[in-house]
Design a protein around this motif. Sequence first.
Motif, PDB file in Angstrom:
ATOM      1  N   VAL A 235     -11.347 -10.862   0.768  1.00 35.81           N
ATOM      2  CA  VAL A 235     -10.959 -10.176   1.990  1.00 35.81           C
ATOM      3  C   VAL A 235     -10.686  -8.717   1.631  1.00 35.81           C
ATOM      4  O   VAL A 235     -10.088  -8.414   0.591  1.00 35.81           O
ATOM      5  N   CYS A 236     -11.142  -7.810   2.480  1.00 36.83           N
ATOM      6  CA  CYS A 236     -10.959  -6.377   2.255  1.00 36.83           C
ATOM      7  C   CYS A 236      -9.529  -5.982   2.619  1.00 36.83           C
ATOM      8  O   CYS A 236      -9.076  -6.230   3.733  1.00 36.83           O
ATOM      9  N   ILE A 237      -8.822  -5.355   1.670  1.00 37.98           N
ATOM     10  CA  ILE A 237      -7.454  -4.895   1.929  1.00 37.98           C
ATOM     11  C   ILE A 237      -7.341  -3.370   1.888  1.00 37.98           C
ATOM     12  O   ILE A 237      -6.281  -2.822   2.163  1.00 37.98           O
ATOM     13  N   ASN A 238      -8.443  -2.692   1.547  1.00 41.19           N
ATOM     14  CA  ASN A 238      -8.452  -1.226   1.493  1.00 41.19           C
ATOM     15  C   ASN A 238      -9.895  -0.765   1.674  1.00 41.19           C
ATOM     16  O   ASN A 238     -10.787  -1.259   0.989  1.00 41.19           O
ATOM     17  N   ASN A 239     -10.127   0.142   2.610  1.00 35.65           N
ATOM     18  CA  ASN A 239     -11.489   0.663   2.791  1.00 35.65           C
ATOM     19  C   ASN A 239     -11.540   2.188   2.714  1.00 35.65           C
ATOM     20  O   ASN A 239     -12.490   2.802   3.176  1.00 35.65           O
ATOM     21  N   GLU A 240     -10.524   2.779   2.094  1.00 36.87           N
ATOM     22  CA  GLU A 240     -10.439   4.235   1.974  1.00 36.87           C
ATOM     23  C   GLU A 240     -11.704   4.796   1.314  1.00 36.87           C
ATOM     24  O   GLU A 240     -12.089   4.389   0.225  1.00 36.87           O
TER      25      GLU A 240
ATOM     26  N   PRO B 233     -14.723  -0.863  -5.797  1.00 37.55           N
ATOM     27  CA  PRO B 233     -13.578  -1.146  -6.671  1.00 37.55           C
ATOM     28  C   PRO B 233     -12.987  -2.523  -6.344  1.00 37.55           C
ATOM     29  O   PRO B 233     -12.761  -2.839  -5.172  1.00 37.55           O
ATOM     30  N   ALA B 234     -12.747  -3.326  -7.343  1.00 33.48           N
ATOM     31  CA  ALA B 234     -12.252  -4.689  -7.133  1.00 33.48           C
ATOM     32  C   ALA B 234     -10.885  -4.704  -6.474  1.00 33.48           C
ATOM     33  O   ALA B 234     -10.573  -5.625  -5.717  1.00 33.48           O
ATOM     34  N   PHE B 235     -10.065  -3.663  -6.695  1.00 33.37           N
ATOM     35  CA  PHE B 235      -8.721  -3.668  -6.121  1.00 33.37           C
ATOM     36  C   PHE B 235      -8.732  -3.427  -4.607  1.00 33.37           C
ATOM     37  O   PHE B 235      -7.693  -3.506  -3.964  1.00 33.37           O
ATOM     38  N   TYR B 236      -9.887  -3.191  -4.019  1.00 35.51           N
ATOM     39  CA  TYR B 236     -10.019  -3.079  -2.559  1.00 35.51           C
ATOM     40  C   TYR B 236     -10.055  -4.462  -1.902  1.00 35.51           C
ATOM     41  O   TYR B 236     -10.061  -4.570  -0.687  1.00 35.51           O
ATOM     42  N   PHE B 237     -10.086  -5.519  -2.709  1.00 38.72           N
ATOM     43  CA  PHE B 237     -10.268  -6.881  -2.203  1.00 38.72           C
ATOM     44  C   PHE B 237      -9.277  -7.846  -2.839  1.00 38.72           C
ATOM     45  O   PHE B 237      -8.811  -7.622  -3.950  1.00 38.72           O
ATOM     46  N   LYS B 238      -9.011  -8.933  -2.125  1.00 39.12           N
ATOM     47  CA  LYS B 238      -8.225 -10.052  -2.649  1.00 39.12           C
ATOM     48  C   LYS B 238      -9.067 -11.314  -2.531  1.00 39.12           C
ATOM     49  O   LYS B 238      -9.733 -11.526  -1.506  1.00 39.12           O
TER      50      LYS B 238
END
Length: 104
Positions: A39-44, A83-88
């Motif tokens: 799931v996308c948690i950041n789309n900056e 970037p992987a940290f944009y997702f969980k």
Amino acid sequence: MAEIKWRNYIGMKHMELAKKKLKERGIYKMNINKTKFVVCINNEGYQASLELHKLYQVIPDKAVEDDGDIRIIDESGEDYIYPAFYFKKVSLTKDVKLLLLKVS
């Protein structure tokens, strides 16, 4: 009681139709249990390509993952690296995965 059987019958028909469509597209051959979603948690910086709180299918890519990135199928319908940290990661049942693959 008959109404419940009728609903289950219709549901089973829909699942069989979904499986048939997936087979036609070659998706059913893939190992659904190994298919992963995030799931996308950041789309900056990627607002046109990623929607917040939306599920995306992961394309396994060891080289990309080693660099701290992830390859997903984005809004364009193509796979790209983010970037992987944009997702969980999320855990989904096999039936839910089949439904998500049907609509994507």
